[in-house]
Design an enzyme around this catalytic site. Structure first.
Site, PDB file in Angstrom:
ATOM      1  CG  HIS A 123      35.737 -12.092 -25.937  1.00 46.97           C
ATOM      2  ND1 HIS A 123      35.450 -13.400 -26.235  1.00 46.97           N
ATOM      3  CD2 HIS A 123      35.421 -11.922 -24.622  1.00 46.97           C
ATOM      4  CE1 HIS A 123      34.982 -14.010 -25.162  1.00 46.97           C
ATOM      5  NE2 HIS A 123      34.951 -13.136 -24.165  1.00 46.97           N
ATOM      6  CG  ASP A 125      34.282 -17.124 -22.614  1.00 47.23           C
ATOM      7  OD1 ASP A 125      34.202 -17.027 -21.376  1.00 47.23           O
ATOM      8  OD2 ASP A 125      33.908 -16.213 -23.371  1.00 47.23           O
TER       9      ASP A 125
END
Length: 415
Positions: free
Chosen positions: A247, A298
């Site tokens: 991220h 993800d």
């Protein structure tokens, strides 16, 4: 009846993308977290509550069946390898699986990957505390998180070593399954435990960590340690080329410089970051500083490597007001070479055949397919020397939709 012959599709061969960050069990949440109580819009807490419900209910048998469907969907969508960020280690009550069953959850994922024919790097994750509160104080593990923890870093390292042997025996030289490592976050692993990992984890293994996904994480870390999460990792000796920060959305200029100077990897997950409202990370600045960008799906709100590639560039355009933040070649490199590096995988011949004559791709220059194609344009997927998918159907497992049907019919509690 027309007797005109249909021409063969126009195909281009491209290296197969790598999915550098996955939580397979999050696939349960797709299309189920966007509505809150009383018909209102779902928020992050709606998502978080359902995520813990899913995590609490999975058994090894259920997880193997679910992960087989997820990995099959990845394969037919064009992914050749996946980094599975895995922390569902123990039984639902936190008790370790006993004896020969001690790696039940991990081996379930490995068998699922073998069935799907995808390369799996199991990023076995250290997770020791519930988090940090707004004042920077550690919080207790909640009942679901008890199955995530080994108690301390030393115990995690011991189990991790045993798991490496178990995975090697299961893979038996096939070359599809290998072991990596992960630290869930600086919220979940205290500084002194980070230091133990830095000193004792095999230096050859890839190491991943969730980093600065939300501002609250940065604020809690600053309150607790007087440092950003990146600064804490540096202090504990964890910044370096083998580290991949997942991220990396909310970073200071100092953070960007430190990650770049360390040659760290950055795993952007654009569709998930958009779905959760996390924000848009400074991908261009990180790349310019020396970090290596890769991409992951993800939580699998979408499983489409082309949409992740497109979203990387589109996010940059929206954030900066400029086009061409990443060239098509750089986008492709993030999806392929960046992912191989993040997972510690060697170059290989895994490849796709992509249609250039669909309604989406007709007229596109092959190098610019990341900006026009979708998974629907992938005609064939070859991994480890084998044809594993053709026109959206897995060569041995069939239509992934039917695999999901079978899973939800057997385990309706996840609906």
């Amino acid at each position: 009846m027309s007797t005109a012959k249909q021409s063969a599709p126009s195909l281009v061969r491209v290296p197969a993308p790598v999915n550098a960050h996955s939580h397979a069990f999050h696939r349960i949440l797709r299309g189920r977290t966007h509505e809150g109580a009383n018909g209102g819009a779902g928020n992050f807490w709606t998502w978080r509550e359902q995520m813990y419900q899913a995590a609490a209910g999975l058994t090894p048998q259920a997880y193997e069946q679910l992960a087989t469907a997820v990995f099959a969907e990845m394969v037919v969508s064009g992914y050749s390898a996946v980094g599975e960020f895995h922390y569902l280690h123990h039984g639902a009550n936190g008790e370790p699986y006993a004896g020969a069953e001690q790696h039940s959850m991990e081996l379930a994922l490995a068998r699922a990957a073998q069935a799907a024919g995808i390369r799996l790097v199991l990023l076995d994750t250290c997770y020791l505390q519930g988090g940090l509160d707004a004042q920077g104080q550690p919080t207790q593990l909640n009942p679901t998180q008890l199955r995530f923890t080994d108690g301390d870093a030393a115990s995690w390292l011991e189990r991790h070593g045993r798991l490496r042997t178990a995975l090697s025996e299961l893979d038996a030289g096939e070359g599809l399954v290998s072991l990596g490592a992960a630290i869930h976050s600086v919220r979940a692993v205290p500084p002194q435990q980070l230091g133990i990992i830095a000193a004792r984890l095999d230096a050859d293994l890839p190491l991943h960590v969730h980093l600065s996904e939300q501002p609250a994480e940065n604020e809690a870390c600053q309150a607790a340690f007087g440092l950003s999460p990146t600064g804490l990792l540096e202090r504990q000796g964890l910044l370096g080329p083998r580290l991949s920060a997942v991220h990396a959305t909310h970073l200071s200029d100092w953070d960007i410089s430190a990650l770049g100077k360390a040659g760290a990897g950055i795993v952007m997950c654009p569709t998930t970051e958009a779905d959760l409202g996390d924000g848009i990370g400074p991908a261009r600045e990180l790349a310019d500083a020396g970090a290596v960008i890769s991409l992951g799906s993800d939580q699998h709100a979408v499983l489409d490597p082309y949409l992740e590639q497109r979203a990387l560039e589109h996010g940059e355009r929206l954030r900066s007001g400029q086009r061409g933040r990443f060239s098509p070649a750089q986008i492709s490199a993030a999806a392929r070479e960046g992912g191989l590096r993040a997972l510690g995988l060697k170059p290989n011949d895994d490849h796709l055949l992509v249609r250039t004559d669909s309604m989406r791709t007709h007229g596109s220059r092959p190098a610019q397919l990341p900006l026009t194609a979708t998974a629907a344009d992938i005609a064939q997927v070859s991994i480890n020397g084998k044809l594993v998918a053709s026109n959206g159907v897995h060569t041995t497992l069939g239509d992934p939709a039917q695999l999901y049907t079978a899973f939800f019919e057997k385990y309706p509690e996840f609906l």
